[in-house]
Design an enzyme around this catalytic site. Sequence first.
Site, PDB file in Angstrom:
ATOM      1  N   LYS A  66       7.154  -6.347   7.419  1.00  5.88           N
ATOM      2  CA  LYS A  66       6.856  -4.973   6.787  1.00  5.88           C
ATOM      3  C   LYS A  66       6.722  -4.315   7.862  1.00  5.88           C
ATOM      4  CE  LYS A  66       6.517  -4.527   1.741  1.00  5.88           C
ATOM      5  NZ  LYS A  66       5.247  -4.152   0.831  1.00  5.88           N
ATOM      6  N   ASP A 102       7.062   2.232  -0.712  1.00  2.00           N
ATOM      7  CA  ASP A 102       5.594   1.721  -1.964  1.00  2.00           C
ATOM      8  C   ASP A 102       4.342   2.898  -2.032  1.00  2.00           C
ATOM      9  OD1 ASP A 102       6.343  -1.280  -1.631  1.00  2.00           O
ATOM     10  OD2 ASP A 102       5.427  -1.161  -0.042  1.00  2.00           O
TER      11      ASP A 102
END
Length: 280
Positions: A66, A102
């Site tokens: 990420k 997210d």
Amino acid sequence: MKKLVGLIGYPVSHSMSPEMQNAAFQKSGLPFFYEKYEVHPDRLEEAVNDLRTKGFAGWNVTIPHKQAIMPFLDEISEGARKIGAVNTVVNEHGKLVGYNTDGAGFVKGLMRHVHFPIEHANVLIIGAGGASRAVAYALAQAGPKSIVITNRTMEKARDIHNECLRKQDSVMGLEEAEASLSVFQIVINTTSIGMKNDGSTPMDLSLLVPGTVLSDIIYNPFKTVFLQEGEERGAVIDNGVAMLVLQGALAFEKWTGVQPDVELMEKIVLEKLGGNYVNR
């Protein structure tokens, strides 16, 4: 001709995203196909170039890529820059743009359980890792009265406060947070404590007030000991299923411009987990 999307990470064998996303593509009548790709950290740049060359419409990014993927993209959204991580890449006419869905996915799920004005809420976030950064940034956009980050390592909590939160927000030591638990209307665990299902919890809930919204980003086990204890004390509990589903739904929208059938996506995840939504 099918448009390709997918997930890159290491490992990815456990992911439920292909089943969830492909069912939603099929239901929407869209010519997309989602697959997972295990990419060793040493081959990340090569994988990004390969996906670009093959004309992928986009992909999701999971651990441990990420943060590492960011230098290999053409552009990073403001939210992803603040959070310091990308979980969704969109190929915008040949330009690879990194986003983070997210936190926004988590907040959308959390708000299903918040039956009071969010601007009146004091929020406690436990943990100061990558998930905490995403949740803190997105929650700050929702405008609660205050957000407090608590963590064993205060330096990491201060970093999140400085980079993702507002002036009225703050940090607090774990013992102080436990002693002040009654002032919070929303409490969120963003740590991995409880994932091993060994009886451990991230915080003592002795002073939890009934009616508090207690959230845990963990979804397997379906109901952590933390949530079990909170439920026994009268909390409104929320596990990590909604975050998993809704961050995926937001990625779906970014790739296609179409809103997916979220209920279908949830149904597939729940069937695979063998559980039911809590307090839904």
